[in-house]
Design a protein around this motif. Sequence first.
Motif, PDB file in Angstrom:
ATOM      1  N   ALA A 186      13.094  -3.193  -7.522  1.00 21.70           N
ATOM      2  CA  ALA A 186      12.429  -4.108  -7.259  1.00 21.70           C
ATOM      3  C   ALA A 186      11.591  -3.677  -5.647  1.00 21.70           C
ATOM      4  O   ALA A 186      10.704  -4.883  -5.497  1.00 21.70           O
ATOM      5  N   HIS A 187      11.747  -2.755  -4.696  1.00 21.42           N
ATOM      6  CA  HIS A 187      10.643  -2.816  -3.706  1.00 21.42           C
ATOM      7  C   HIS A 187      10.100  -1.699  -4.238  1.00 21.42           C
ATOM      8  O   HIS A 187       8.597  -1.132  -3.458  1.00 21.42           O
ATOM      9  N   ASP A 217      -3.191   0.469  -9.161  1.00 23.64           N
ATOM     10  CA  ASP A 217      -3.696   1.721  -9.184  1.00 23.64           C
ATOM     11  C   ASP A 217      -2.723   2.160  -9.989  1.00 23.64           C
ATOM     12  O   ASP A 217      -2.678   3.744 -10.834  1.00 23.64           O
ATOM     13  N   LEU A 218      -1.584   2.216  -9.851  1.00 24.05           N
ATOM     14  CA  LEU A 218       0.002   3.175 -10.658  1.00 24.05           C
ATOM     15  C   LEU A 218      -0.060   3.242 -11.863  1.00 24.05           C
ATOM     16  O   LEU A 218       0.288   3.924 -12.361  1.00 24.05           O
ATOM     17  N   TYR A 262       7.340   8.070 -10.187  1.00 24.73           N
ATOM     18  CA  TYR A 262       8.791   8.004  -9.475  1.00 24.73           C
ATOM     19  C   TYR A 262       9.609   9.440  -9.633  1.00 24.73           C
ATOM     20  O   TYR A 262      10.542   8.935  -9.554  1.00 24.73           O
ATOM     21  N   GLY A 263       9.570   9.758 -11.586  1.00 27.83           N
ATOM     22  CA  GLY A 263      10.880  10.357 -12.274  1.00 27.83           C
ATOM     23  C   GLY A 263      11.935   9.387 -12.300  1.00 27.83           C
ATOM     24  O   GLY A 263      12.129   8.088 -11.357  1.00 27.83           O
ATOM     25  N   THR A 311       1.442  -1.349   0.004  1.00 26.50           N
ATOM     26  CA  THR A 311       0.157   0.204  -0.167  1.00 26.50           C
ATOM     27  C   THR A 311       0.896   1.174  -0.072  1.00 26.50           C
ATOM     28  O   THR A 311       0.731   1.776  -0.588  1.00 26.50           O
ATOM     29  N   SER A 312       1.920   0.857   0.527  1.00 20.57           N
ATOM     30  CA  SER A 312       2.975   2.232   0.300  1.00 20.57           C
ATOM     31  C   SER A 312       3.305   3.134  -0.828  1.00 20.57           C
ATOM     32  O   SER A 312       3.220   1.994  -1.261  1.00 20.57           O
ATOM     33  N   ARG A 313       3.335   4.431  -1.066  1.00 21.95           N
ATOM     34  CA  ARG A 313       3.802   4.682  -2.387  1.00 21.95           C
ATOM     35  C   ARG A 313       5.254   5.480  -1.899  1.00 21.95           C
ATOM     36  O   ARG A 313       5.386   6.148  -3.187  1.00 21.95           O
ATOM     37  N   ASP A 314       5.685   5.914  -0.996  1.00 24.79           N
ATOM     38  CA  ASP A 314       6.441   6.182  -0.300  1.00 24.79           C
ATOM     39  C   ASP A 314       8.339   5.008  -0.214  1.00 24.79           C
ATOM     40  O   ASP A 314       7.669   4.298   0.207  1.00 24.79           O
ATOM     41  N   GLN A 315       8.921   6.013  -1.600  1.00 28.54           N
ATOM     42  CA  GLN A 315      10.173   4.464  -2.073  1.00 28.54           C
ATOM     43  C   GLN A 315      10.825   4.692  -0.602  1.00 28.54           C
ATOM     44  O   GLN A 315      11.340   3.659  -0.345  1.00 28.54           O
TER      45      GLN A 315
END
Length: 633
Positions: free
Chosen positions: A183-184, A199-200, A170-171, A82-86
């Motif tokens: 991979a993460h 969703d991304l 993410y750029g 669920t996280s989108r914070d790398q």
Amino acid sequence: MHMLFFGTQARLFKIARFQDPVVKRMLSKLQNIDKAALPKDELREYNKLLAYMETMYSTAQVCMNEGPCLPLQRDIEEVMATSRDQKELLWAWQGWRDAVGPQVRMTFERYVQLSNKAAKLNGYEDMGALWQSTYKSDTLEQDLEHLYQELQPLYLNLHAYMRRALHRHYGPELIDLRGPIPAHLLGNMWAQSWVNILDLVLPFPKKPLDDITRNMKVQHWKPEKMFIEAENFYTSLGLLSTPPDFWRKSMMERLADGREVECHASAWDFYNGQDFRIKKCTEVTIEDLFSIFHQMGHIQYFLQYKNLSVIFRAGANPAFEEAVGLVITLSVFSHKHLTRSHLLTAPPSPEEEVNFLMGIALDKIAFIPFAYLMDLSRWKVFDGTIQKDVYNQEWWRGPLACAPPIPRTEEDFDPAAKFHISVPLPRYFLSLVLQFQFHEALCKATGHMGLLHRCDIYNSKMAGKLLEDVLKLGSSKPWPEVLEKITGETKVSAKAIMTYSKLLNWLVTENVQQWEILGWTPQDPFPSSLLYKIPMSSTEKETDKVTFLSLELDPNQVNFGQWVLLALSFVMFLVALLLACRLHSLEKRSPAQDTSVQDISTLEIPPKAYFLGIAMEPRQAVKRWSCWASASS
């Protein structure tokens, strides 16, 4: 003890002397006693090693700097999904591998030694060869490679599309459009399924899929209801219902008394014809619903072959055991069945169907290289191609489409981050393909017309009878015969999965429009180079530079420059040595000076000049010096 006793007795017979194929098959199965062939002390040690690796996996936790420690299941997996914070994703990815890998590495080395010893005692060169023998095929490796290559167009196009979508999110600092994907960032601890980041990467963001998990929770689904739903599907096909003890003895939810348990879902046959159970820490999610249907497929297989000899109470091959439950999930996940279950309402639009197929691909197709390459790597470990001092290096050096987000070393042991480190995986790769082959055959039995992904075999007694006839054979027949009984083919084929996935045409068109290059540039992430680098501050970037001849250069450039200087120094030394030898030779050859009385002033000898020790006219010497100087410059 029973396996050792009966296996030893079976080895007294020469199989070739028997005419009855059933007897020959029984003796062949009995003669392979696997780890039971080890001496008692080593067998005890072997079992302890396996228990230790499983315990480490089930009890390991990732701790925050200031806060609680979190287990993998439910907590760390939730972060990855669920996280989108790398940065948070990196913390979870690295933390899990740090918690498990180094602790398991030494155990795994010993596990490999004992596994190979057990294999040799069974007549095989190594444990990889013993694992492959389960399929009774001399061409297993070639067959797997052929299937892998057949699926490559679909996988490569999916990978290129995913890479572009993640690049937008993410750029360029995190995603290289010509490289593998970190991979993460793929929504799963092992990057084996990408569906959690749908969703991304949704092809049509304005037509998102309904949140089925949310619908389940709104409708107050409970774990027991999820199991009942699966039971109803199997019985609707005319298959067997589970006995009452199944519902009483199975562990369907996490224990409420606080005891730590291994929550990896599994189905159990206690070989008494009555006791069958599932162990699962169920959460109310669509993923767990599909997992239950899968595990109930194992239970149905147990029920169907329970009256066979114990020797034949197994799937036609290990991949069949997995494929039975998976083929049912293909129907369950169809829009038609989800509507029947009141989890969806309106029929899908064309855009929603593309989004739906993308979700299937992220779950199924993304798994292809993981299942295939993980076993290739372990076979090489068992046969000694990969030595213990490069376990981790070779794990990441293969043709993986994802890359470690930070440098890895041999102090790490990333293969241990997966529960199946000691489990053969061809079953999962082959079952990925087989489930679509089965699905196509069962849909034909129902009389289904139209696109394969719209088929739902629910309530079809014809499909149920075809499936039943296969399941009740267990492993009493060679698996190609069993496969032919359900599909009409004797070989595993990727045709059905390619037919099912109409997404390929859409992906190809999209990638062509974006000028995508399929594949990725192989790079060495080990031990110091990165396949992707986390953005650094300017100060950190400066510390990566090295001063060389007053220039700020990368360490690799400095190493190259040092070798060039060393080579030039060696060449200059050789030139000086040759010149010294030349001068010494000329001095020895020149005539002794005449000491007789003679007035040299009366001799008309022109003045001499020298070039490289050779006497010549001054003008000639000047010309040679000029030519040499111009050539040197």
